[in-house]
Design a protein around this motif. Structure first.
Motif, PDB file in Angstrom:
ATOM      1  N   UNK A 151      52.101  57.465  50.667  1.00  0.00           N
ATOM      2  CA  UNK A 151      52.709  56.799  49.514  1.00  0.00           C
ATOM      3  C   UNK A 151      52.450  55.300  49.538  1.00  0.00           C
ATOM      4  N   UNK A 152      52.523  54.701  50.715  1.00  0.00           N
ATOM      5  CA  UNK A 152      52.226  53.271  50.847  1.00  0.00           C
ATOM      6  C   UNK A 152      50.762  53.018  50.491  1.00  0.00           C
ATOM      7  N   UNK A 153      49.887  53.868  50.979  1.00  0.00           N
ATOM      8  CA  UNK A 153      48.458  53.722  50.704  1.00  0.00           C
ATOM      9  C   UNK A 153      48.179  53.881  49.203  1.00  0.00           C
ATOM     10  N   UNK A 154      48.835  54.830  48.564  1.00  0.00           N
ATOM     11  CA  UNK A 154      48.678  55.031  47.130  1.00  0.00           C
ATOM     12  C   UNK A 154      49.158  53.804  46.359  1.00  0.00           C
ATOM     13  N   UNK A 155      50.273  53.234  46.792  1.00  0.00           N
ATOM     14  CA  UNK A 155      50.796  52.034  46.142  1.00  0.00           C
ATOM     15  C   UNK A 155      49.824  50.860  46.300  1.00  0.00           C
ATOM     16  N   UNK A 156      49.265  50.705  47.501  1.00  0.00           N
ATOM     17  CA  UNK A 156      48.303  49.617  47.742  1.00  0.00           C
ATOM     18  C   UNK A 156      47.058  49.795  46.879  1.00  0.00           C
ATOM     19  N   UNK A 157      46.604  51.025  46.725  1.00  0.00           N
ATOM     20  CA  UNK A 157      45.446  51.305  45.876  1.00  0.00           C
ATOM     21  C   UNK A 157      45.775  50.971  44.425  1.00  0.00           C
ATOM     22  N   UNK A 158      46.953  51.357  43.984  1.00  0.00           N
ATOM     23  CA  UNK A 158      47.385  51.041  42.620  1.00  0.00           C
ATOM     24  C   UNK A 158      47.443  49.536  42.395  1.00  0.00           C
ATOM     25  N   UNK A 159      47.985  48.829  43.386  1.00  0.00           N
ATOM     26  CA  UNK A 159      48.083  47.372  43.291  1.00  0.00           C
ATOM     27  C   UNK A 159      46.697  46.736  43.192  1.00  0.00           C
ATOM     28  N   UNK A 160      45.774  47.203  44.017  1.00  0.00           N
ATOM     29  CA  UNK A 160      44.412  46.649  44.000  1.00  0.00           C
ATOM     30  C   UNK A 160      43.731  46.927  42.667  1.00  0.00           C
ATOM     31  N   UNK A 161      43.893  48.121  42.147  1.00  0.00           N
ATOM     32  CA  UNK A 161      43.263  48.462  40.867  1.00  0.00           C
ATOM     33  C   UNK A 161      43.892  47.673  39.729  1.00  0.00           C
ATOM     34  N   UNK A 162      45.204  47.495  39.772  1.00  0.00           N
ATOM     35  CA  UNK A 162      45.897  46.727  38.728  1.00  0.00           C
ATOM     36  C   UNK A 162      45.508  45.258  38.789  1.00  0.00           C
ATOM     37  N   UNK A 163      45.348  44.736  39.978  1.00  0.00           N
ATOM     38  CA  UNK A 163      44.974  43.335  40.152  1.00  0.00           C
ATOM     39  C   UNK A 163      43.587  43.082  39.569  1.00  0.00           C
ATOM     40  N   UNK A 164      42.652  44.012  39.777  1.00  0.00           N
ATOM     41  CA  UNK A 164      41.303  43.868  39.219  1.00  0.00           C
ATOM     42  C   UNK A 164      41.359  43.804  37.699  1.00  0.00           C
ATOM     43  N   UNK A 165      42.136  44.702  37.061  1.00  0.00           N
ATOM     44  CA  UNK A 165      42.180  44.708  35.599  1.00  0.00           C
ATOM     45  C   UNK A 165      42.909  43.478  35.056  1.00  0.00           C
ATOM     46  N   UNK A 166      43.918  42.975  35.784  1.00  0.00           N
ATOM     47  CA  UNK A 166      44.605  41.752  35.366  1.00  0.00           C
ATOM     48  C   UNK A 166      43.668  40.558  35.416  1.00  0.00           C
ATOM     49  N   UNK A 167      42.856  40.465  36.467  1.00  0.00           N
ATOM     50  CA  UNK A 167      41.919  39.348  36.603  1.00  0.00           C
ATOM     51  C   UNK A 167      40.880  39.384  35.496  1.00  0.00           C
ATOM     52  N   UNK A 168      40.417  40.582  35.118  1.00  0.00           N
ATOM     53  CA  UNK A 168      39.439  40.691  34.049  1.00  0.00           C
ATOM     54  C   UNK A 168      40.008  40.232  32.715  1.00  0.00           C
ATOM     55  N   UNK A 169      41.278  40.551  32.463  1.00  0.00           N
ATOM     56  CA  UNK A 169      41.872  40.196  31.178  1.00  0.00           C
ATOM     57  C   UNK A 169      42.286  38.729  31.106  1.00  0.00           C
ATOM     58  N   UNK A 170      42.396  38.057  32.238  1.00  0.00           N
ATOM     59  CA  UNK A 170      42.850  36.665  32.265  1.00  0.00           C
ATOM     60  C   UNK A 170      41.712  35.657  32.384  1.00  0.00           C
ATOM     61  N   UNK A 171      40.480  36.105  32.267  1.00  0.00           N
ATOM     62  CA  UNK A 171      39.367  35.178  32.398  1.00  0.00           C
ATOM     63  C   UNK A 171      39.414  34.173  31.255  1.00  0.00           C
ATOM     64  N   UNK A 172      39.335  32.904  31.623  1.00  0.00           N
ATOM     65  CA  UNK A 172      39.378  31.829  30.643  1.00  0.00           C
ATOM     66  C   UNK A 172      37.964  31.336  30.350  1.00  0.00           C
ATOM     67  N   UNK A 173      37.751  30.837  29.138  1.00  0.00           N
ATOM     68  CA  UNK A 173      36.426  30.281  28.838  1.00  0.00           C
ATOM     69  C   UNK A 173      36.165  29.034  29.675  1.00  0.00           C
ATOM     70  N   UNK A 174      34.926  28.792  29.962  1.00  0.00           N
ATOM     71  CA  UNK A 174      34.528  27.647  30.787  1.00  0.00           C
ATOM     72  C   UNK A 174      34.630  26.381  29.934  1.00  0.00           C
ATOM     73  N   UNK A 175      35.199  25.333  30.512  1.00  0.00           N
ATOM     74  CA  UNK A 175      35.328  24.045  29.830  1.00  0.00           C
ATOM     75  C   UNK A 175      34.020  23.279  30.025  1.00  0.00           C
ATOM     76  N   UNK A 176      33.196  23.262  29.010  1.00  0.00           N
ATOM     77  CA  UNK A 176      31.880  22.627  29.117  1.00  0.00           C
ATOM     78  C   UNK A 176      31.968  21.102  29.036  1.00  0.00           C
ATOM     79  N   UNK A 177      33.076  20.549  28.561  1.00  0.00           N
ATOM     80  CA  UNK A 177      33.178  19.115  28.430  1.00  0.00           C
ATOM     81  C   UNK A 177      33.333  18.433  29.781  1.00  0.00           C
ATOM     82  N   UNK A 178      33.917  19.103  30.759  1.00  0.00           N
ATOM     83  CA  UNK A 178      34.144  18.492  32.057  1.00  0.00           C
ATOM     84  C   UNK A 178      32.992  18.726  33.025  1.00  0.00           C
ATOM     85  N   UNK A 179      31.959  19.430  32.585  1.00  0.00           N
ATOM     86  CA  UNK A 179      30.816  19.655  33.468  1.00  0.00           C
ATOM     87  C   UNK A 179      29.844  18.508  33.372  1.00  0.00           C
ATOM     88  N   UNK A 180      29.147  18.223  34.462  1.00  0.00           N
ATOM     89  CA  UNK A 180      28.165  17.134  34.458  1.00  0.00           C
ATOM     90  C   UNK A 180      26.807  17.624  34.107  1.00  0.00           C
TER      91      UNK A 180
END
Length: 126
Positions: free
Chosen positions: A97-126
């Motif tokens: 059950x702990x292993x299943x929860x950890x797997x769920x957490x890892x999979x959820x974290x991946x999908x959260x990171x994909x949905x939270x990607x912000x556009x790159x701020x090109x004005x602050x780049x050199x």
């Protein structure tokens, strides 16, 4: 100890699972490959009864995933995976059950990171 025929079947199944994982999105493939590798290592020295159950379940997994990742099925469903039967939780150990929860957490974290990607701020780049 297991005979060489058994060891050969385990290797073939493991390679099949890794091959089927190639059809998954990159982030799911990494999670799936790591999980499969850890599970196969963890069950390397299990007793014959556990080995039979283990191989049966992983064979079913490989078959189901292969069916779901066929191009025709992908075009129709656009979904990979199945819901876990809640009754299966009653048969799991605390470690599972702990292993299943950890797997769920890892999979959820991946999908959260994909949905939270912000556009790159090109004005602050050199």
């Amino acid at each position: 100890m297991f005979n060489t025929e058994h060891v050969g079947r385990v290797r073939v199944l493991y390679k099949l699972i890794l091959r089927v994982h190639r059809a998954l999105p990159a982030e799911l493939r990494v999670i799936g490959d790591n999980y499969a590798r850890d599970e196969f290592k963890r069950h390397k020295n299990c007793n014959p009864q556990e080995a039979a159950i283990f191989l049966n379940e992983w064979t079913d997994y490989a078959i189901n995933l292969a069916k779901q990742t066929k191009p025709l099925n992908q075009a129709k469903q656009k979904v990979v995976g199945n819901y876990l039967n809640p009754q299966m939780l009653d048969h799991m150990t605390e470690d599972q059950l702990v292993q299943l929860y950890e797997l769920h957490k890892a999979a959820s974290q991946e999908s959260d990171e994909d949905s939270k990607q912000l556009p790159i701020d090109t004005q602050n780049q050199k």
